[in-house]
Design a protein around this motif. Structure first.
Motif: not given
Length: 295
Positions: A185-210
């Motif tokens: 659950r901790d890891i999934r919450e971290a993933i969700r928080a990372r995806r929230l950035r895309d909603q406010y700043f647009g996709k591609g700005l914080f790409e970190d696929p690894g």
């Protein structure tokens, strides 16, 4: 770009077309074919039944270094092709543009230090080199974490390691005993928080696929779940072709491991290697000790 056919792409990449063969006749042709530099396998729109018998032969050609394999595919074909074409010498392009196809062919045909003068092709080569360096950096960071080193500023180990030379004879250290425990659950919450950035700043700005893929596989490990290649491409939050290249490099670096599906040979799962697993657990423990948020 004027050309739209595979033949046009070969010519645009500066190659010489030796012939074209159907998937039905590919096995016979490849077994009799003389030396080649690159094999372009256009799988888009072709049935799984037609493709599956040819894939082991293409994989063997790539592994033996007889030719580079450039395969184009649709997203729905990712699991089928990646289950077999997972070794070195293969570049998987998911729904590529004509420019991406030409760039891949050009890079695949570079032998003996050949130089590419086209600006767009050079840019693609630079991107791939940066990808290799970034994966090597991640691999080195996780290696330090498995040894319990948290301050990397004074490490005497090289910052960039060879992506194609994973550590040999790795032995995982004992798990941390400081009481810090991370949950899926901790890891999934971290993933969700990372995806929230895309909603406010647009996709591609914080790409970190690894890192996104490491988090997804770590959460799946804690959940005792299996992750398909196509699912991991989605978790990477980048274009599928970019995600596939990251998966290839992370596997070569010894961070990801392929796990065949015992019920379907046309599919393979991906998981963390023991080294990557211990590194992620030690990282999570260090974050917990510091009262920090997983990022």
């Amino acid at each position: 770009m004027a050309g739209t056919t595979p033949e046009d792409a070969v010519i645009a990449a500066g190659g010489e077309l030796r012939g074209r063969v159907s998937w039905a006749d590919a096995c016979v042709r490849l077994e009799r074919q003389g030396p080649l530099t690159v094999v372009l396998a256009e799988a888009r729109g072709v049935s799984d039944a037609a493709i599956a018998p040819v894939l082991p032969l293409l994989d063997a050609i790539g592994r033996r270094g007889e030719a580079r394999i450039v395969a184009t595919l649709d997203f729905e074909q990712i699991d089928l092709l990646s289950a077999t074409l997972g070794g070195p010498g293969v570049d998987l392009l998911c729904a590529p543009s004509e420019a991406e196809r030409v760039a891949a062919l050009c890079l695949a045909g570079m032998r003996d230090g050949a130089r590419v003068h086209d600006v767009s092709r050079n840019a693609e080569a630079v991107r791939l080199q940066r990808l290799n360096e970034e994966v090597a950096r991640i691999a080195e960071t996780l290696a330090r974490l498995t040894r319990g080193e948290t301050d990397t500023r004074y490490s005497e180990r090289p910052a960039i390691a060879s992506v194609n030379a994973p550590a040999q004879g790795y032995r995982a250290p004992p798990p941390t005993t400081d009481g810090a425990e991370v949950t899926a659950r901790d890891i999934r919450e971290a993933i969700r928080a990372r995806r929230l950035r895309d909603q406010y700043f647009g996709k591609g700005l914080f790409e970190d696929p690894g890192w996104d893929m490491l988090l997804d596989l770590f959460a799946a490990e804690l959940e005792r779940a299996q992750v398909s290649v196509s699912s991991l491409c989605i978790a990477a939050a980048v274009a599928p072709t970019t995600a596939l290249r990251w998966i290839t490099r992370m596997t070569e670096a010894g961070l990801f491991e392929r796990q065949p599906d015992p019920f379907d040979r046309r599919r393979a799962f991906l998981g963390l290697s023991p080294r990557a697993s211990v590194g992620m657990r030690n990282y999570a423990a260090a974050v917990g000790r510091g009262g920090l948020a997983m990022v």
